[in-house]
Design a protein around this motif. Structure first.
Motif, PDB file in Angstrom:
ATOM      1  N   GLY A 110       0.807  -1.212   0.000  1.00  0.00           N
ATOM      2  CA  GLY A 110       0.000   0.000   0.000  1.00  0.00           C
ATOM      3  C   GLY A 110       0.837   1.257   0.000  1.00  0.00           C
ATOM      4  O   GLY A 110       0.565   2.201  -0.752  1.00  0.00           O
ATOM      5  N   LEU A 111       1.877   1.290   0.835  1.00  0.00           N
ATOM      6  CA  LEU A 111       2.679   2.499   0.955  1.00  0.00           C
ATOM      7  C   LEU A 111       3.536   2.736  -0.280  1.00  0.00           C
ATOM      8  O   LEU A 111       3.567   3.838  -0.826  1.00  0.00           O
ATOM      9  CB  LEU A 111       3.575   2.411   2.193  1.00  0.00           C
ATOM     10  N   VAL A 112       4.259   1.713  -0.734  1.00  0.00           N
ATOM     11  CA  VAL A 112       5.188   1.891  -1.855  1.00  0.00           C
ATOM     12  C   VAL A 112       4.437   2.172  -3.152  1.00  0.00           C
ATOM     13  O   VAL A 112       4.705   3.159  -3.843  1.00  0.00           O
ATOM     14  CB  VAL A 112       6.101   0.661  -2.001  1.00  0.00           C
ATOM     15  N   ALA A 113       3.486   1.301  -3.503  1.00  0.00           N
ATOM     16  CA  ALA A 113       2.749   1.497  -4.749  1.00  0.00           C
ATOM     17  C   ALA A 113       1.899   2.764  -4.688  1.00  0.00           C
ATOM     18  O   ALA A 113       1.827   3.519  -5.667  1.00  0.00           O
ATOM     19  CB  ALA A 113       1.873   0.280  -5.033  1.00  0.00           C
ATOM     20  N   GLY A 114       1.266   3.009  -3.540  1.00  0.00           N
ATOM     21  CA  GLY A 114       0.441   4.200  -3.413  1.00  0.00           C
ATOM     22  C   GLY A 114       1.252   5.480  -3.480  1.00  0.00           C
ATOM     23  O   GLY A 114       0.861   6.450  -4.141  1.00  0.00           O
ATOM     24  N   SER A 115       2.408   5.508  -2.818  1.00  0.00           N
ATOM     25  CA  SER A 115       3.248   6.712  -2.827  1.00  0.00           C
ATOM     26  C   SER A 115       3.825   6.985  -4.205  1.00  0.00           C
ATOM     27  O   SER A 115       3.905   8.139  -4.644  1.00  0.00           O
ATOM     28  CB  SER A 115       4.381   6.559  -1.806  1.00  0.00           C
ATOM     29  N   ALA A 116       4.250   5.920  -4.903  1.00  0.00           N
ATOM     30  CA  ALA A 116       4.760   6.091  -6.264  1.00  0.00           C
ATOM     31  C   ALA A 116       3.652   6.591  -7.190  1.00  0.00           C
ATOM     32  O   ALA A 116       3.875   7.480  -8.031  1.00  0.00           O
ATOM     33  CB  ALA A 116       5.334   4.770  -6.771  1.00  0.00           C
ATOM     34  N   MET A 117       2.464   6.029  -7.040  1.00  0.00           N
ATOM     35  CA  MET A 117       1.320   6.447  -7.852  1.00  0.00           C
ATOM     36  C   MET A 117       0.973   7.912  -7.587  1.00  0.00           C
ATOM     37  O   MET A 117       0.694   8.681  -8.528  1.00  0.00           O
ATOM     38  CB  MET A 117       0.129   5.547  -7.531  1.00  0.00           C
TER      39      MET A 117
END
Length: 421
Positions: free
Chosen positions: A344-351
């Motif tokens: 959630g954090l990595v993909a969401g932050s990159a998005m």
């Protein structure tokens, strides 16, 4: 004759980005130690001082609330003076909070300890902001991988932190500190080192350089403008809204379950060393696989990785919530909880970063961290009430329902993740 700035992807910018990632990673290691040492014992110390299970849940609330309250000031400082200023502000707050916590434990004041823990939350705010700092100079399609490398660097400090709590406590008592005050004194030292690394090493500032490269070097933004612009950008950018929702839900689920697990394990008769081991494996799940998560987010897509993260969070809530006194099952659940949070954090932050133009990123990123941590703080309050009035198992059920709804929405809506022009 003025030399034109280097273009993104040129050798000079690549060298600066490599240095930036190395400096941010070093700060994450030391800052991760500070955060993890504090988290390892905070709820137990508040419980011992207050004698109340409900109040003990406020320990997690205080640190998450502190991270939320410091998100916008740190974003404002970054928007005005660069990433170095924003990160420095967060780590100074955390250092101050650790000193207050040592004093609070010495005089056996749980209200003062909670106040100190609010400032300790600045360490989490700084570590969270560092991930965004890694994307300022990332070439297109690499935000997930670069961001995840900085998140991964926190593995060393965050996994070691809970296991350093007991030796730091013994060392602190040998130096005349009150029992359980030593870990917070050690955390203060860790935050001081992180502050020094950022101030001395983050040169040139990645955000300032990125703005020079894109011709937006004059963009700063005060407090009201920071909030106003961030909300306006979110309203106009569906991908940013979806990313923010996924980040907030993932963090709320993780913090709610994690904050009450030490108290549950204590009630089931687990020793401090066992609790520390469970938390270490949970934190390992949060960080160790983050480079894989970042690579998948860049290659497969952010939304599929977010849906995968929600599925892992549901599985973790089911495992932990039905474990009873089975430590191995709680450990498995907490490990999956960490991996789901990482997705959630990595993909969401990159998005989120890729969906927003560089001049607007600090404001939107700061608002994202503010909302994420407000949701997390609210979650810990509710979690403490649920465990106190009902059970740890009911907490797992509530978290599972929340995460399932979010995962289904992401899978069905599949918001666009196109990069702004």
């Amino acid at each position: 004759m003025t030399t034109a700035p280097a273009k993104p992807g040129s050798p000079s910018v690549e060298r600066v980005q490599r240095r930036t990632l190395a400096v941010l990673s070093a700060a994450q290691i030391t800052g991760g130690v500070g955060v993890a040492v504090g988290l390892a014992l905070s709820s137990l110390v508040v419980f011992d001082l207050s004698g109340s299970e409900a109040i003990s849940g406020l320990a997690g609330t205080a640190t998450v609330l502190g991270a939320a309250l410091l998100a916008l000031p740190a974003a404002k400082a970054a928007g005005k003076d660069g990433r170095r200023a924003g990160l420095g502000l967060a780590y100074v707050a955390a250092l101050t909070g650790c000193v207050i916590s040592v004093l609070a434990i010495s005089i056996a004041s749980w209200p003062l300890l909670l106040a100190g823990l609010v400032l300790v939350g600045g360490g989490s705010a700084g570590n969270l902001a560092a991930r965004y700092s890694a994307t300022d100079l990332s070439p297109p399609g690499h935000a997930g991988r670069h961001l995840s490398l900085v998140v991964w660097a926190a593995t060393i400090g965050s996994v070691a932190g809970p296991n350093l709590a007991d030796p730091a406590d013994r060392l602190g008592m040998s130096m005349g500190l009150a029992p359980t005050a030593g870990p917070f004194a050690f955390a203060a030292l860790a935050f001081a080192v992180a502050l020094l690394i950022v101030v001395a090493g983050l040169r040139p500032d990645p955000l300032k350089l990125a703005r020079q490269l894109t011709g937006t070097a004059g963009a700063t933004g005060g407090r009201s403008k920071t909030i106003k612009d961030a909300w306006g950008t979110l309203r106009a950018t569906p991908a940013a809204r979806a990313a923010l929702l996924a980040i907030a839900v993932s963090h709320t689920a993780m913090v709610s379950v994690m904050s009450m697990t030490p108290v549950h394990l204590r009630h089931e008769g687990a020793e401090l060393k066992v609790i520390g081991l469970v938390l270490s494996l949970h934190i390992a799940g949060m960080y160790v696989l983050s480079p894989v998560v970042g690579w998948l987010a860049d290659k497969v897509g952010k939304v599929p990785v977010l849906v995968l993260g929600m599925a892992l969070l549901v599985a973790s809530a089911a495992l932990a919530g039905t474990a009873g006194d089975r430590v191995w099952q709680i450990t498995a659940g907490l490990t999956l909880l960490g991996i789901g949070w990482s997705c959630g954090l990595v993909a969401g932050s990159a998005m989120l970063s890729e969906a927003v133009a560089i001049e607007r990123r600090p404001a939107v990123q700061g608002l994202s961290d503010l909302l994420m941590n407000i949701c997390g703080a609210t979650g810990t309050i509710i979690a403490g009430a649920i465990v106190g009035a009902l059970s740890y198992g009911v907490l797992g059920l509530v978290v599972g329902v929340m995460v399932t709804a979010t995962g289904l929405w992401l899978a069905l809506a599949r918001p666009s993740t196109s990069t702004p022009a």
